[in-house]
Structure formats: structure tokens, C-alpha cells
Write a protein that holds these residues in place. Structure first.
Motif, PDB file in Angstrom:
ATOM      1  N   GLY A  59       0.765  -1.332  -0.070  1.00  0.00           N
ATOM      2  CA  GLY A  59       0.143  -0.107   0.018  1.00  0.00           C
ATOM      3  C   GLY A  59       0.811   1.312  -0.150  1.00  0.00           C
ATOM      4  O   GLY A  59       0.388   2.240  -0.663  1.00  0.00           O
TER       5      GLY A  59
ATOM      6  N   ALA B   3       0.629   4.242  -2.773  1.00  0.00           N
ATOM      7  CA  ALA B   3       0.241   5.388  -2.351  1.00  0.00           C
ATOM      8  C   ALA B   3       1.459   6.284  -2.938  1.00  0.00           C
ATOM      9  O   ALA B   3       1.097   7.660  -3.323  1.00  0.00           O
TER      10      ALA B   3
ATOM     11  N   ALA C  58      -4.492   4.306  -6.117  1.00  0.00           N
ATOM     12  CA  ALA C  58      -4.981   4.553  -4.873  1.00  0.00           C
ATOM     13  C   ALA C  58      -6.417   5.051  -4.613  1.00  0.00           C
ATOM     14  O   ALA C  58      -7.173   5.239  -3.805  1.00  0.00           O
TER      15      ALA C  58
ATOM     16  N   THR D 148      -8.719  -0.575  -7.190  1.00  0.00           N
ATOM     17  CA  THR D 148      -8.387  -1.371  -5.582  1.00  0.00           C
ATOM     18  C   THR D 148      -9.317  -2.608  -5.536  1.00  0.00           C
ATOM     19  O   THR D 148      -8.493  -3.510  -5.312  1.00  0.00           O
TER      20      THR D 148
END
Length: 746
Positions: free
Chosen positions: A338, A342, A349, A355
């Protein structure tokens, strides 16, 4: 207002600025979206942890494997079924069940009655010659036999006693019966005993007799058990011997026993089932596999039994601790991934759909890995390779490499394999993923599969030799894994159109198909707005060169440029490149109306793109290629006309701007710059290199100051590179040409 007086200060309430309702709603919507995405990721972490945990520690041993250490029993005790001993004991129990026979005593009863009638006839006769010849020949009666029977029946008392003795003598024959030739099948001829019951008796009342009691050859022997019992029934042994001789000559043609095949099979099956399973015990510390010993079928069964017993013996606390450890490791891996997303994949994201798709792909891939875990074909690399390649095609090889690392690690955790298996998965899959930077041909995916296959083969041999595994096992694993890697390439090639639709992927293949001049939208653009089509082709050429200069997706920019102005085909004559002669449709329109027509081509282009199912990335370029720029000509014209009217309303600049959004990707920013400089360069009467350079720099700087490139990720260095590329491309297009002398006619 008097001079010198100070103005009153506004209160704090007047100074405080409150966010508008729309900003609050937008902030709340973003927070809700972020919360939903985090909830989805949390559910994915739980599902992934459950798949990795499974029912307990994975069984890691394989047939043909050579462990580098001694393997001992690690549980208190487990027992394994001894199939050989159990089968032998059950077969012995079945063999002890004698063949089941049914006795029909009618022929023996008839023989007894006829013998009794013979004695009566002899008792009534006076001498041997008076007997009928048929009777003598039937019984093979001799004079001395006649005299013996005659002596035993010379008085009524003795005659009655003989009748009773004959009935008693035939009882053994009536109970056991007589076995005829061929009455038993060949496989039963060696049986020493027979289970015999009469027709009117149930199976439970059957009695076991020795085979010699029913075989005619044994019955007729004078020293046999039947002969002795027969003779013992008479008070005078000589009479018993005489009568038994008469009976023995008549037994061959009077079999009474019939074989019951189904009843025999049923009784033997019951006997087999009554034998319990035989188990061999193994206790803690007992050696199962020696160090360096190759695991065979027998050792694999023992290891599997010991593993199952170890799982069954786990307490609830031990299971909970293991589950917690897996949950922490999986969570850490997701947090690491993650963080990468990001920082480097903000499009993923910020998009809940992407996602969700990635989370579903991870769960499905690991679920398939778990289903294939018990196979010996090494097929667990198929879902890992396919998922990593899908993500590399959908986004970029860098993200595919991150996915390869995570999926390989989770697969090894789920299967309980060591560093060797991780290196094979990571090395082979990474070799294929890194080759997916640009997919423009169908054979590219097959070549990628071949590259992955070669990586799997090399890494299998390298790790196998490092771990001292048998050559046969290394060769088998290497061939299986290479085959699956090649199949992954063929699978990706065949399923690519479906993956493009499911994941919204725009590959080089689909872009090349869109860029074909036979596309209905491009055909219609050529027919309705040929000037716009020519402009789009030129923009595509210079934009692709600029994109390649900074490492962006040049093919995407070029194909996007082909479609970026398709909205103009609905009102082509309102755009200067399609106007012929001196006619200007805007001459009689108000600047605000002309602006609406000009701006409207963006919305019309988006609508046409969706009607013809263009990819979303192409539609994004259509929507963003003007950003929120100002339609300067009509804005200044509106101000000029408003200046002549003192009572006119103030001109709002926002009414003359495109609705946007601003470019959200590097490709959209490149397209914006290429579009504006190509259009403006056509207005130069003398497009010299210096004029082109000045025009390009001015237009790009104006949009840079206007903030049009704030959201696309372009750096100032990249913008400078793009500017240089566009200048060179336009100079090449408008380069000077040699003027040839006018050709004279003959």
C-alpha cells in the motif's frame, strides 16, 4: 466619510472563513471513499490470511525429495494401517469359511427304501433262484449275499430289527449327503470341509463336514468313516458289511449336494469384515526418513500420517497463535504494498474500482494456489505468473514486479515451502513481467511466456543443485515449471481481449487496432471534417515524439490525438480548419454563443467516444486535452464589444473557459501542448525556426502560468524536454523547400 477617521475593525466572526457546503460534502465523500477502500483492503487481508493459514501447517514433502536432515516422529504416537497384514488376515478368515452346500436327501431315502424292500423280498423267497433276474442284475446280488440277508431275516423279529438297523445306518448318509462329480467349481476343489444344510433348514443350522464324508470315492472305502458308522448300526457286522457293499455300488449315480455360490461369497465377506484393521504404531523420536534418503511411496505415506496427526493434535491456543502470526505478516506485506501504491501508483490508490479488482485478483490467485497445493505438477506458479502479468499489463512492469514479490511470498507461506521455491517463483515470474513494458503484438506475450519458462527452468536447476536434490526430481520439476510458464504466455495471449474489458486495460495491441483508418469514427471524421482529421494526424505525430522523449506512452498519446477532436465533426464548419473560402459562421454570433459551440466539441467528443466504446484512457484524453484553458479570441472579442456599451454587464472569464478537468496524466499534458502549438503554427505566415520556437515557448509558458499542468505529474525538466521536441517536430514539418524553375512545355 470624514478624512482622518479610522475604519472600524471587522469582528472576528467576520474575519473567520467557513468552508462552503460543497467543499464539506466533497471532503466527506472523499473520507467515505477512503474508509470504504480501507475496509475492502482489511477484508482482503483477512481472506488472504485465512487462505494462507488453511487447515494448519502445510505438508511440504514430495515424492522423490531428498531431505537434508533426519526426519523423526514429532508427535506422541500415531498409527498407520498395515494394508498387507490386514489383507492377509482377512483372506485367511475368508479361506476358513467352507463352501456352502445344500443337501437334497431324496435320492438316499429312495436308496434306503429300495434296500429295505430287497430285504423283505429275500425274506419271503425260498431260494436264490426264485428272485427276479432284473432284481439280481440291478443289485448285482450274489448267492452268498442272498444267504447272509436270508439268515438275518429268517424270523419276523429279526426282520423288524433289520428294518430298524437299516434306517439307523442311513442317517449319516442322509445328514452329510453325497458329492457328485463337478458339483464344486475348480477353485473350491481343494477345500477340506463343506458347510452342509438340508433343503428345509436355514443357513444358521448348517453343519460342517469333512470333505471325505461326502466324496463317493471315500464313502465306499471299507475302512472309511462312513463305512464304519454304517456297519456299526447292525448287530451282526457281517450283515452290515454285506448291505454296505450293496449300497456302495449304488452311490455313484445318486449325488445330493448342490453348491451355493452367492451364499458362500456372502459368508466369506462377512468373515472378512469381522477382521479388524491392523495398525503399526510409531512413537515420538522414531526415525521416518534417514538423512539423504530419497522419499518413496512408503515414506511419503508415513510422513503424511504423521503430519495429519500433528495437525489434529494442535490445541486451540496453538492454532490461534499461528493464525495471529500469519495475520501480522500478511498485514505487514499489504502495508508495504500500500505504501508503494500510495507513492508511485496514485491512480490505483484514488480509484476504488481498481483497488477492488486488484484485491479480488490476489484472493482468487491464492485460492487457486491452495486448490493446486496437493498436486505434484508444480502448477501453483500458474496463478502467480498470470496475476503478476495481468497487473504488469494493466499498469506497469514495476507494479507487476511488486505484485510478483508479494504473491510469491504469500504462496510460499501457504504451501510451507522454503527459500528455494520462493527464488524459483520470483525469478521466473519477474523475468516474464519485466518484458511486458509494451505489448504491441500477439507474439509478445508468447515470447514473455518463453522467457518466464526459461527463468523457471534455470532457477529450478540452480536451487535443486543447491539443495542437493536428486537429478530426476530436478529434471521433472524443471520441465513442469517451464511448461507452465510457456502456457501462461499462451493463456495471456488468448485471454487478453477479455482482460482488457474486465480491467479496463489499454494495451499497445488495442491502441494499434483503434488507430486503424478503418475505424468508424475516423472514417466519419475524414468525411465530415477533413481539416480536423489532418490536424489530428499531425498532432499525433509530434505528440508521440514528445512522449517518447520523456519516457511516456507515445502510442497512447498518438492514438488519443487521432480521436481528441472527434466532437468537431458534429459542427465542423464552426472550426477554422474546416472553413473554406471567406465564410465565417461566427460572424453573426455573439462571442458567448461562439464560445459555447467551441467548448461543446469536448463534450460531444466524449459522448461519441462512449457510444463507440472507446477505452476510458482515450476518453480521458478527449476530455482533458483543453483542460480549463481560456477561449481567448472570443473572450477578448466579448470585452471589446462590452467596452463599446457602458451599460453592459461585466464579462466573467469563467464563462469563456473549458469545463476541464485539467490534464490528469503526462500523456494528457503532452496532448494539450501538442494540440495548441500545432494549431497556432498554422497561423504563421512565415514559419521560420525562430518564430516557431518563440510561438511554442509562449504557448507552453502561458499554460504553465495558468496552472494547467499542476495535476498531470509533469516536471519542469520534462516540460522543457517536450518543448524542445515540439519545436524540432514543427520545424521539420515547416522546413524550407527548394523552389524549382517553372517547367516549360514542349
Amino acid at each position: 466619510m470624514s478624512i482622518g477617521k479610522r475604519r472600524p475593525k471587522p469582528s472576528r466572526a467576520q474575519l473567520r472563513s467557513f468552508p462552503s457546503v460543497s467543499l464539506q460534502q466533497s471532503r466527506l465523500a472523499r473520507q467515505r471513499a477512503r474508509l470504504v477502500s480501507l475496509s475492502l483492503v482489511a477484508l482482503t487481508v483477512l481472506a488472504t490470511s485465512a487462505i494462507v493459514h488453511g487447515s494448519g501447517p502445510a505438508f511440504t514433502y514430495r515424492l522423490g525429495q531428498r531431505p537434508d536432515r533426519e526426519i523423526r516422529v514429532n508427535v506422541k504416537e500415531f498409527r498407520i494401517r498395515n494394508q498387507t497384514k490386514t489383507s492377509n488376515e482377512r483372506q485367511a478368515a475368508a479361506d476358513q469359511v467352507p463352501p456352502s452346500m445344500v443337501n437334497d436327501p431324496a435320492p438316499i431315502k429312495d436308496l434306503a427304501e429300495r434296500l429295505d424292500d430287497l430285504t423283505v423280498t429275500i425274506a419271503k423267497s425260498q431260494r436264490y433262484e426264485e428272485l427276479a433276474k432284473t432284481l439280481i442284475s440291478t443289485w448285482k446280488l450274489k448267492p452268498e449275499t442272498y444267504l447272509d440277508i436270508k439268515a438275518a431275516t429268517d424270523t419276523p423279529q429279526r426282520r423288524d430289527n433289520l428294518h430298524i438297523q437299516i434306517a439307523k445306518a442311513f442317517v449319516p448318509l442322509l445328514d452329510a449327503g453325497v458329492l457328485g462329480p463337478g458339483a464344486l467349481p475348480r477353485n473350491e476343489e481343494t477345500s477340506r470341509t463343506l458347510s452342509i444344510r438340508n433343503l428345509d433348514q436355514p443357513v444358521s443350522e448348517a453343519r460342517v463336514f469333512p470333505r471325505e464324508r461326502v466324496v463317493p470315492e471315500r464313502i465306499v472305502k471299507p475302512d472309511g468313516a462312513v463305512a464304519r458308522e454304517f456297519i456299526a448300526a447292525f448287530t451282526t457286522p457281517r450283515v452290515g458289511e454285506t448291505l454296505f457293499q450293496l449300497v456302495a455300488d449304488r452311490l455313484d449315480g445318486r449325488p445330493t449336494l448342490t453348491y451355493e455360490q452367492e451364499e458362500t461369497a456372502l459368508l466369506r465377506e462377512i468373515a472378512r469384515n469381522q477382521v479388524t484393521e491392523h495398525y503399526d504404531p510409531f512413537t515420538r523420536g522414531e526415525v521416518l526418513v534417514e538423512q539423504g534418503q530419497t522419499i518413496g511411496e512408503e515414506q511419503l505415506i508415513l510422513l503424511r500420517m504423521e503430519h495429519d496427526e500433528a495437525i489434529n493434535s494442535l490445541t486451540l491456543g496453538e492454532r490461534a497463535r499461528r493464525a495471529l502470526g500469519i495475520l501480522v505478516m500478511v498485514s505487514a506485506l499489504f502495508i508495504l504494498t500500500g505504501y508503494y501504491v500510495a507513492r508511485h501508483e496514485r491512480l490505483i490508490a484514488a480509484d476504488f474500482g481498481r483497488t477492488a479488482t486488484i484485491c479480488a485478483l490476489v484472493v482468487i490467485s491464492l485460492g487457486i494456489v491452495r486448490l493446486l497445493a496437493n498436486q505434484s505438477w508444480n502448477a501453483d506458479l500458474i496463478p502467480v505468473a498470470s496475476a503478476a502479468m495481468i497487473l504488469a499489463i494493466a499498469y506497469n512492469p514495476g507494479f507487476g514486479l511488486v505484485a510478483t514479490f508479494g504473491l510469491s511470498l504469500l504462496t510460499c507461506m501457504a504451501l510451507g515451502t522454503g527459500i528455494g521455491h520462493f527464488l524459483v517463483l520470483m525469478g521466473g515470474t519477474a523475468a516474464g513481467v519485466l518484458g511486458l513494458n509494451d505489448v504491441r503484438t500477439r507474439t509478445k506475450l508468447i515470447k514473455v511466456g518463453a522467457t518466464a519458462a526459461l527463468g523457471y527452468l534455470i532457477m529450478t536447476w540452480a536451487t535443486g543443485l543447491w539443495e542437493h536434490q536428486p537429478i530426476e526430481l530436478i529434471r521433472s520439476d524443471g520441465l513442469w515449471r517451464a511448461g507452465w510458464g510457456l502456457m501462461a504466455g499462451f493463456f495471456m495471449g488468448g485471454s487478453l481481449p477479455f482482460l482488457e474489458n474486465a480491467f479496463g486495460i489499454v494495451t499497445g495491441i488495442s491502441l494499434l487496432e483503434l488507430g486503424d483508418n478503418t475505424h468508424p469514427l475516423l472514417q466519419e471524421l475524414v468525411r465530415r471534417a477533413p481539416g480536423t482529421h489532418n490536424h489530428s494526424i499531425t498532432v499525433g505525430a509530434i505528440a508521440e515524439a514528445a512522449a517518447e522523449r520523456i519516457g511516456a506512452n507515445g502510442l497512447l498519446v498518438r492514438i488519443g490525438a487521432y480521436f481528441h477532436d472527434i466532437g468537431k465533426m458534429l459542427k465542423p464548419h464552426y472550426f477554422v480548419e474546416n472553413q473554406t473560402g471567406s465564410t465565417n459562421r461566427h460572424a453573426n454570433l455573439a462571442p458567448a454563443m461562439s464560445t459555447l459551440i467551441i467548448i461543446g466539441h469536448v463534450k460531444d467528443g466524449v459522448d461519441l467516444g462512449r457510444q463507440h466504446h472507446l477505452p476510458e484512457r482515450i476518453i480521458d484524453l478527449i476530455e482533458q486535452h483543453h483542460g480549463t484553458t481560456l477561449v481567448e479570441y472570443f473572450f477578448h472579442e466579448a470585452n471589446r464589444r462590452n467596452g463599446c456599451n457602458p451599460d453592459g454587464a461585466t464579462i466573467q472569464e469563467s464563462a469563456f473557459r473549458y469545463p476541464g478537468p485539467k490534464p490528469q496524466s503526462k500523456e494528457a499534458g503532452i496532448l494539450m501542448m501538442s494540440d495548441c502549438v500545432e494549431s497556432a503554427s498554422r497561423t504563421l505566415s512565415e514559419p521560420t525556426p525562430s518564430r516557431i520556437e518563440g510561438l511554442v515557448s509562449e504557448l507552453i509558458d502561458k499554460r504553465l502560468r495558468d496552472g494547467q499542468f499542476d495535476e498531470c505529474g509533469l516536471t519542469l525538466r520534462e516540460i522543457a524536454e517536450i518543448r524542445d521536441s515540439l519545436i524540432k517536430s514543427l520545424i521539420g514539418i515547416y522546413h524550407g523547400r527548394v523552389k524549382y524553375p517553372e517547367q516549360r512545355t514542349a
